[in-house]
Structures are given as C-alpha cells and as structure tokens.
Motif scaffolding. Structure first.
Motif, short mmCIF file in Angstrom:
data_model
loop_
_atom_site.label_atom_id
_atom_site.label_comp_id
_atom_site.label_asym_id
_atom_site.label_seq_id
_atom_site.Cartn_x
_atom_site.Cartn_y
_atom_site.Cartn_z
N ASP A 130 -44.78 1.18 51.55
CA ASP A 130 -45.85 1.23 51.82
C ASP A 130 -46.53 0.89 53.11
OD1 ASP A 130 -46.25 2.76 49.91
OD2 ASP A 130 -47.66 2.09 49.00
N GLY A 131 -46.25 2.00 54.33
CA GLY A 131 -47.50 1.38 55.65
C GLY A 131 -46.00 1.03 56.78
N ILE A 132 -44.68 0.96 55.95
CA ILE A 132 -43.56 0.96 56.99
C ILE A 132 -43.01 1.76 57.49
CG2 ILE A 132 -41.06 -0.21 57.17
CD1 ILE A 132 -43.91 -2.45 56.30
N THR A 133 -43.60 2.93 58.95
CA THR A 133 -42.81 3.77 59.41
C THR A 133 -41.60 3.25 59.60
OG1 THR A 133 -45.19 4.01 60.36
CG2 THR A 133 -43.81 5.72 60.64
N GLY A 134 -40.51 4.49 59.63
CA GLY A 134 -39.54 5.08 59.30
C GLY A 134 -38.60 4.07 58.86
N PHE A 135 -38.85 3.39 58.17
CA PHE A 135 -38.30 2.70 57.60
C PHE A 135 -36.73 3.36 56.83
CE2 PHE A 135 -36.27 0.09 52.87
CZ PHE A 135 -36.66 -1.03 53.73
N GLU A 136 -37.03 3.70 55.88
CA GLU A 136 -35.72 5.04 54.82
C GLU A 136 -34.93 5.53 56.75
OE1 GLU A 136 -37.01 7.17 51.39
OE2 GLU A 136 -38.88 6.70 52.96
N ASP A 137 -35.60 6.30 57.50
CA ASP A 137 -35.00 6.76 58.72
C ASP A 137 -33.49 5.05 59.32
OD1 ASP A 137 -35.91 9.18 58.38
OD2 ASP A 137 -37.17 8.83 59.78
N SER A 138 -34.06 4.69 59.69
CA SER A 138 -33.44 3.42 60.04
C SER A 138 -32.76 2.94 58.71
CB SER A 138 -34.12 1.87 60.21
OG SER A 138 -35.03 2.14 61.93
N VAL A 139 -32.72 2.81 58.44
CA VAL A 139 -31.81 2.19 56.96
C VAL A 139 -30.63 3.57 56.78
CG1 VAL A 139 -31.77 1.60 54.27
CG2 VAL A 139 -33.58 0.35 55.42
N ARG A 140 -31.23 4.99 56.76
CA ARG A 140 -30.35 5.81 56.69
C ARG A 140 -29.12 5.29 57.43
NH1 ARG A 140 -34.51 8.93 54.98
NH2 ARG A 140 -33.99 9.62 52.99
N LYS A 141 -29.83 5.53 59.16
CA LYS A 141 -28.76 5.73 60.17
C LYS A 141 -27.33 4.77 59.39
CE LYS A 141 -30.57 3.58 64.16
NZ LYS A 141 -30.49 4.07 65.32
N TYR A 142 -28.18 2.66 59.21
CA TYR A 142 -27.71 1.77 58.97
C TYR A 142 -26.04 2.33 58.06
CZ TYR A 142 -25.52 -2.47 57.06
OH TYR A 142 -24.83 -3.30 56.72
N THR A 143 -26.53 2.73 56.69
CA THR A 143 -25.60 3.45 56.26
C THR A 143 -24.72 4.22 56.23
OG1 THR A 143 -27.22 5.00 54.92
CG2 THR A 143 -27.77 2.72 53.56
N GLN A 144 -24.90 4.92 57.09
CA GLN A 144 -24.18 6.32 56.80
C GLN A 144 -23.58 5.93 58.26
OE1 GLN A 144 -26.24 9.15 59.23
NE2 GLN A 144 -27.38 9.98 57.63
N VAL A 145 -23.64 4.74 59.32
CA VAL A 145 -22.66 3.69 59.92
C VAL A 145 -21.97 2.84 59.20
CG1 VAL A 145 -22.41 2.25 61.49
CG2 VAL A 145 -23.84 3.80 62.06
N LYS A 146 -21.97 2.04 57.88
CA LYS A 146 -20.98 1.42 57.70
C LYS A 146 -20.19 2.53 56.27
CE LYS A 146 -22.00 -2.75 57.90
NZ LYS A 146 -21.27 -3.29 58.74
N VAL A 147 -20.43 3.64 55.78
CA VAL A 147 -19.77 4.13 55.07
C VAL A 147 -18.73 5.23 56.01
CG1 VAL A 147 -19.83 6.98 54.73
CG2 VAL A 147 -21.63 5.40 53.76
N TRP A 148 -18.67 5.21 57.41
CA TRP A 148 -18.30 6.25 58.25
C TRP A 148 -16.81 4.90 58.29
CZ3 TRP A 148 -16.83 10.70 59.95
CH2 TRP A 148 -17.15 11.80 59.34
N MET A 149 -17.71 3.61 58.51
CA MET A 149 -16.77 2.15 58.96
C MET A 149 -16.04 2.25 58.13
SD MET A 149 -19.30 -0.22 60.80
CE MET A 149 -18.29 -0.86 61.42
N ASN A 150 -16.30 2.12 57.16
CA ASN A 150 -15.09 1.58 55.20
C ASN A 150 -14.53 2.95 55.71
OD1 ASN A 150 -16.50 -0.54 54.73
ND2 ASN A 150 -17.69 0.34 53.90
N LYS A 151 -14.83 4.07 55.90
CA LYS A 151 -13.79 5.39 55.33
C LYS A 151 -12.88 5.55 56.07
CE LYS A 151 -13.75 10.38 55.28
NZ LYS A 151 -14.99 11.58 54.88
N TYR A 152 -12.91 4.96 57.61
CA TYR A 152 -11.80 5.07 58.74
C TYR A 152 -11.74 3.70 58.74
CZ TYR A 152 -13.94 10.36 58.58
OH TYR A 152 -13.63 11.52 57.88
#
Length: 192
Positions: A130-152
C-alpha cells in the motif's frame, strides 16, 4: 507548502554531502523523502542507504514503516543488488519484525525466481505494498526478463547487461550425405 520531487531530490542531495549525511537531525527530512519516493514512483538508493545508516547509528530512531518502504523500493530495482545491500544494513532483530520479515521473504522468492510463490504470497499480504506506486509493474518487468532469460539461455554479466543467446553462438555442424551414382555422372560428363 509541498516541494516538488525534483526540489526535494536537490535538497536531499545537499544533505548527503559531507558530514551532514550522518546528522540525526536530518532523519525526518530523509524519511519524508523515502515516503515521497514511494508515492511518486521514484527511487534514490543513496538517500535510502543514508536512512538505514542513520538507523544503525541511532537505533532509537528506527522506523519499521520507512524501512519497509526502502526494502520494497529496492525490490523494484531488481536485478540490481540494492535489495541485498539494504537488507545487510538492517539489524537482525529488526529483520525478524513482521512486515520486514515478510518483505525479506518476498525478496528471497524473487531473487530465486519462485515467481508463482511470490505472486501468491504478495496477494496474501497486499497491505505491504500500500502506498508503493508502480511496485507490481516494476516486479512484472523483472520477472518477464528472468523468464525469457531462463527460456532462451540468456546470460547476465556483472554489470547487469543481458546477453541474448543467438544462432551464431550455437552453430552445430551438420553432415550432409549426398549419394552420387557413378554411372550417371560418367554418361553425362566427359570425365569417363
């Protein structure tokens, strides 16, 4: 009168120069700056580390809420090592306090790429962000990069640069077998 974020950043920058960085009288200004970072979706590692250092020097001033905000903001900057750096500046007894312990657990899940567990745990503890603007978006960006890194099979160097796996790095020799009938070659060529 409320200062703009950029004005506040400039003021804090001045505070962080020299000996004033460790003046406990500046702690209130730095804590407001942490709250502004959370609200404005901004990030200033140097200022946040100064707050944690002041808490080390002056344990009586320790604020669990501000420390939680600092840790959450550091998580938004993954894959950089800010989270680990901040975590190491927090006394062990404070690390065991409820909101901090939960944030450290979330950070561990992210750093070890247990993304599904992370999102499940975050959903159960929504009040933490609560009160941490953009938290989920920043974490999503990180997780997407990590998923691509592992996949490829992409890799990351010490500077945080990601090297994309390309076809040229994985060239595999292929044996080409060609059957040539000697008689057909002799009949059509002058070699025979």
């Amino acid at each position: 009168m409320s200062l703009s974020f950029e004005q506040m950043r400039a003021n804090v920058g001045k505070l962080l120069r020299g000996i004033d960085r460790y003046n406990p009288e500046n702690l209130a200004t730095l804590e407001r700056y942490v709250e502004t970072q959370a609200r404005e979706n901004a990030y200033d590692l140097e200022a946040n580390l100064a707050v944690l250092k002041l808490y080390q020097f002056n344990p009586a001033y320790f604020q669990t809420q501000v420390t939680s905000q600092i840790l959450l903001k550091a998580l938004t900057n993954l894959p950089h090592t800010d989270f680990t750096l901040c975590k190491c500046m927090i006394d062990q007894t404070h690390q065991e306090e409820r909101p901090i312990r939960q944030i450290l657990y979330l950070g561990n899940l992210l750093e070890t790429c247990h993304f599904q567990s992370f999102w499940t745990s975050l959903e159960e503890n929504r009040e933490l962000i609560d009160g941490i603007t953009g938290f989920e978006d920043s974490v999503r960006k990180y997780t997407q990069v990590k998923v691509w890194m592992n996949k490829y099979g992409w890799t990351e160097n010490e500077d945080g640069q990601i090297f994309i796996y390309n076809q040229e790095e994985s060239v595999k020799p292929k044996n080409i077998v060609e059957k040539i009938d000697f008689e057909s070659e002799c009949s059509s060529a002058w070699l025979c």
